[in-house]
Design a protein around this motif. Structure first.
Motif, short mmCIF file in Angstrom:
data_model
loop_
_atom_site.label_atom_id
_atom_site.label_comp_id
_atom_site.label_asym_id
_atom_site.label_seq_id
_atom_site.Cartn_x
_atom_site.Cartn_y
_atom_site.Cartn_z
N ILE A 48 1.06 -1.14 -0.06
CA ILE A 48 -0.16 -0.02 -0.04
C ILE A 48 0.85 1.33 -0.07
CG2 ILE A 48 -1.95 1.21 1.19
CD1 ILE A 48 -2.64 -1.43 0.14
N PHE A 49 0.80 2.04 -0.88
CA PHE A 49 1.37 3.36 -1.13
C PHE A 49 0.98 4.29 0.12
CE2 PHE A 49 1.24 2.18 -5.61
CZ PHE A 49 2.68 1.94 -5.98
N PRO A 50 1.92 4.96 0.47
CA PRO A 50 1.82 5.94 1.73
C PRO A 50 0.69 6.76 1.23
CG PRO A 50 4.00 5.97 1.34
CD PRO A 50 3.45 5.28 0.10
N GLY A 51 -0.20 7.05 2.38
CA GLY A 51 -1.34 7.98 2.12
C GLY A 51 -2.62 7.12 1.88
N ALA A 52 -2.69 6.10 1.07
CA ALA A 52 -3.74 5.41 0.51
C ALA A 52 -4.53 4.61 1.58
CB ALA A 52 -3.20 4.26 -0.62
N ALA A 53 -3.71 4.06 2.46
CA ALA A 53 -4.69 3.09 3.50
C ALA A 53 -5.52 4.25 4.33
CB ALA A 53 -3.56 2.68 4.35
N GLU A 54 -4.83 5.45 4.66
CA GLU A 54 -5.48 6.33 5.66
C GLU A 54 -6.78 7.16 4.94
OE1 GLU A 54 -2.29 6.45 4.91
OE2 GLU A 54 -1.13 6.21 6.76
N SER A 55 -6.67 7.33 3.77
CA SER A 55 -7.64 7.88 2.90
C SER A 55 -8.72 7.04 2.63
CB SER A 55 -7.15 8.55 1.34
OG SER A 55 -6.13 9.34 1.54
N SER A 56 -8.30 5.82 2.59
CA SER A 56 -9.68 4.93 2.41
C SER A 56 -10.23 4.58 3.57
CB SER A 56 -9.09 3.45 1.87
OG SER A 56 -8.04 2.82 2.80
N ASP A 57 -9.69 4.52 4.88
CA ASP A 57 -10.43 4.61 6.02
C ASP A 57 -11.17 5.61 6.38
OD1 ASP A 57 -9.09 2.17 6.77
OD2 ASP A 57 -7.11 3.06 7.63
N ALA A 58 -10.73 6.80 5.86
CA ALA A 58 -11.54 7.83 5.92
C ALA A 58 -12.60 8.18 5.01
CB ALA A 58 -10.66 9.33 6.16
N ALA A 59 -12.28 7.16 3.88
CA ALA A 59 -13.48 7.20 2.74
C ALA A 59 -13.48 8.68 2.04
CB ALA A 59 -14.67 6.78 3.20
N GLN A 60 -12.16 9.03 1.93
CA GLN A 60 -12.20 10.51 1.25
C GLN A 60 -11.16 10.59 0.20
OE1 GLN A 60 -11.05 13.19 4.61
NE2 GLN A 60 -13.32 13.35 5.17
N PRO A 61 -11.40 9.95 -0.88
CA PRO A 61 -10.36 9.79 -2.07
C PRO A 61 -9.90 11.18 -2.50
CG PRO A 61 -12.36 8.59 -2.47
CD PRO A 61 -12.64 9.30 -1.23
N SER A 62 -10.75 12.13 -2.28
CA SER A 62 -10.11 13.62 -2.91
C SER A 62 -8.90 14.14 -2.00
CB SER A 62 -11.38 14.79 -2.54
OG SER A 62 -11.59 14.73 -1.13
#
Length: 412
Positions: free
Chosen positions: A247-261
């Motif tokens: 998982i690239f840095p940032g992808a996991a956190e954004s998916s947890d927050a459900a905020q792709p933007s």
């Protein structure tokens, strides 16, 4: 004793994940063996140790951690040779060329059988608290794990029911059959395999054993992993976790927050595209494997080779406390319940749909097929006197209804 098997599509980091789990366990005070059933034999490469020279013996990697590369000829040699000699004599009687006969009698699945027997030996007599198994890619693993039950089923039918009678009547029976009958040593070898395969199956379906799926957050990989979960459940195995690698840095956190933007401002279009795809993939993983723990592993700055790099990856998987790896699992295999009308057989098949399923009753057996995978279930005595009254698949559970066959079980 705890056994954890890792499998997944080729190239997703399965071997690295298994090795990292083993290192984490050993450094957490758990005496661990990591072994490989993968024909690629890359476990030694990941650990940075030479395993081939050990002739099928565990090699100590560091205190508390040993690794093992399986040697099929060493494990199978003599017992298979006895059976092969008999088969060669039968084929010779039928006039088949010697070279052709030799090819025909090579044992299919020899490496799989060897891997299973070695795993059983280490579980039953090894000094380990945990055995981690780096399995082959998905298709080979499903074949491997289905083998003990299937082979035991075939051996039950291969073994003569009246062995003593055949020994007594050997000359007359051989003359009548026109081919040589098996010597006692052949029957003993086959009987031994049958017994060992049943022991292996008990280990694989016991509360000490589970499978962990390794994948990357890509649509094709996720789709195969979903099918694998269903197929493993068909054979009675428990999946207790999913590991999502790279998982690239940032992808996991954004998916947890459900905020792709959140990553849209990243200036690099290549990284932006991959982050967005991985976010969507992680969402799909969590939805697909709802109810299972999902472990997210980062894409490290360098390839994790050697125990120190693997230890870093292991900490990313689960921290420093390794005792969670020893927790038993709860199997939800086939069950049979009494109902007012008869009986209901229940078999968990997560993610399965009715369109994927095939059922067939054959005498005292029920054949269940999901896609290209098939399992033969020997019905309990009560169901053998019943007929199938219908079946359904709802919320990942197959239910087959049976009602008493009044010809053999009249209603009271």
């Amino acid at each position: 004793m705890r056994v954890i098997l890792f499998t997944g599509k080729g190239g997703v980091g399965k071997t690295t994940t298994a090795a990292a789990t083993a290192v984490r366990a050993a450094r957490g005070g758990v005496k661990t063996l990591v072994m490989s059933t993968d024909a690629a034999h890359s476990l030694g490469d990941a650990l940075g140790v030479e395993l081939w020279a050990a002739a099928g013996q565990p090699v100590e990697v560091e205190p508390g951690l040993s690794a093992l590369q399986i040697s099929p000829p060493h494990l199978l040699g003599e017992s298979w040779r006895v059976v092969q000699d008999y088969l060669l004599s039968v084929l010779g009687t039928l006039g088949i060329d010697t070279v052709v006969a030799e090819e025909l009698t090579r044992l299919p699945g020899a490496e799989e059988v060897a891997a299973l027997l070695e795993m059983r030996a280490q579980v039953e007599s090894g000094p380990w608290d945990l055995v981690v198994v780096d399995c082959a890619p998905t298709a080979e693993t499903l074949r491997l794990l289905a083998l003990p039950e299937a082979l035991a089923w075939h051996l039950d039918r291969l073994l003569p029911a009246q062995r003593g009678l055949i020994r007594t009547l050997r000359p007359a029976a051989a003359a009548a059959a026109g081919v040589p009958l098996p010597e006692p040593a052949v029957i003993e070898a086959v009987t031994g395999w049958q017994r060992q395969m049943r022991q292996v199956h008990r280990i694989l379906t016991g509360d000490e054993t589970s499978v962990r799926l390794v994948l990357t957050p890509e649509r094709v990989v996720i789709a195969e992993s979903r099918r694998t979960w269903t197929s493993l459940s068909l054979y009675g195995f428990v999946v207790d976790a999913v590991v999502v690698n790279r998982i690239f840095p940032g992808a996991a956190e954004s998916s947890d927050a459900a905020q792709p933007s959140d990553v849209a401002a990243t200036p690099d279009p290549w990284r932006t595209g991959w982050n967005t795809a991985q976010q969507a993939g992680l969402v799909e993983v969590r939805e697909s494997f709802a109810g299972l723990p999902v472990v997210v592993a980062p894409y490290l700055a360098a390839e994790p080779i050697g125990v120190e790099a693997l230890a870093e990856l292991g900490r990313a998987h689960g921290g420093d406390d390794a005792q969670d790896l020893l927790a038993p699992v709860t199997h939800r295999g086939m069950t049979v319940e009494r109902t007012d009308e008869g009986f209901t057989l229940t078999l968990p098949l997560p993610l399965a749909h009715a369109r994927d399923l095939g059922l067939q009753r054959r005498d005292d057996e029920l054949l269940v097929a999901v896609g290209e995978h098939r399992r033969v279930l020997t019905l309990p005595a009560a169901l053998q006197r019943c007929v199938v009254d219908g079946a359904s698949v709802r919320e990942g559970v197959l239910q087959v209804r049976f009602v008493p066959d009044e010809e053999v079980w009249p209603r009271g």
